[in-house]
Design an enzyme around this catalytic site. Structure first.
Site: not given
Ligand code: G3P
Ligand code: CA
Length: 297
Positions: A46, A88
């Protein structure tokens, strides 16, 4: 660009084995791991392996590769002068030194800065001194590194409502980089919290695999299945029944809808969602998830 031969070779071998080993579930993304007897959900790093390197940087992509992880996730946004970058938050504050470099530019929205300005920022030292000088990658740079590492990408269009036309622009860049060629597009999924954005990607390039981020009501799933291949919910929002309901429907490519769940950072939670039957686990600690799944076999 910098190529890391040992890591690249490891990635290539992992990628090749994934092509030939049997699939865990009816879905294409799950992969066989461990000793080849058990089938695990895909483990997705992630924002890269973001527990070990600054999120959404090339260092985080390489950290995942160094752990032998072939799936990475990222977030795509757009600068003031129309360049696609990887970050992000919709502001630059948390993950760069923008407030020191440009103190008079609050609230430091990405969309208020040119690429030239963003390239002056340090996106690594907030995470640790050993990452000082790490930069905010452009989409092109990011895709090159994923490609060099023979990795696969779960790409999120972040806050697309702020960036009109970002779906078409992203697809155009991906095509130019060869990522929509027959051989490579199997290594790409485009997801978003915006159903409109996912629908748009599917309309523009129906051959590209897509994911919707969220937990739609079961009654609404057939509508989503028209334009997406995955339903990707937060892991605290699901149970085995929900996963089964999703997977009982065929998605946009007439294969069972998949579930990639997020953000699972400890072993027991990873084992729990794997037992629910999810197809992918999105995690900041991909080694922890992989090891927990191996041990639970
Ligand atoms: O890929 C799932 C996740 O990234 C969604 O939440 O806030 O980390 O982009 P966020
Ligand atoms: Ca994400």
């Amino acid at each position: 660009m910098q190529i890391r031969p040992a890591a690249a070779l490891t990635g290539a071998l992992l990628g090749m084995s994934a092509l030939f080993l049997p699939m865990a579930t009816p879905t294409a993304a799950a992969r066989t791991t461990g000793h080849g007897h058990h089938r695990h959900p895909a483990t997705v790093a992630h924002r890269g392996a973001s527990a070990y390197a600054p999120e959404n940087t090339l260092a985080a992509v390489d950290a995942a590769d160094d752990l032998g992880i072939d799936w990475v996730e990222n977030d795509v946004q757009r600068t003031k002068d129309g360049e696609l970058i990887i970050m992000h938050d919709t502001t630059l504050s948390r993950t760069t030194d923008v407030e020191q470099v440009f103190p008079d530019r609050a609230p430091w929205n990405i969309s208020d800065f040119t690429l030239d300005e963003i390239e002056k920022l340090d996106a690594g030292s907030w995470f640790g001194p050993e990452f000082t000088g790490e930069s905010v990658p452009t989409l092109d740079e990011y895709m090159d590194r994923v490609s060099d590492n023979h990795q696969k990408l779960l790409m999120e269009l972040k806050a697309p409502e702020l960036y009109p036309g970002i779906e078409r622009q992203t697809l155009r860049e991906l095509r130019r980089e060869g990522w929509l060629d027959h051989r490579h597009k199997r290594r790409l999924i485009i997801q978003s919290f915006s159903a409109d954005a996912v629908r748009t990607v599917h309309r523009l390039r129906p051959d590209v695999k897509t994911g919707f981020l969220g937990t739609p009501a079961v009654a609404d799933l057939p509508e989503y299945a028209e334009f997406t291949d995955q339903i990707n919910p937060g892991y605290k929002t699901i149970d085995a029944d929900y996963v089964a309901e999703v997977q009982s429907l065929n998605g946009a490519h007439r294969r069972p809808l998949e579930v990639f769940t997020w953000t699972v950072n400890d072993g027991p939670a990873a084992v729990s969602v794997a037992r629910m039957g999810v197809d992918g686990i999105i995690t900041n600690k991909p080694d922890v998830v992989r090891d927990a799944l191996d041990e639970a076999d």
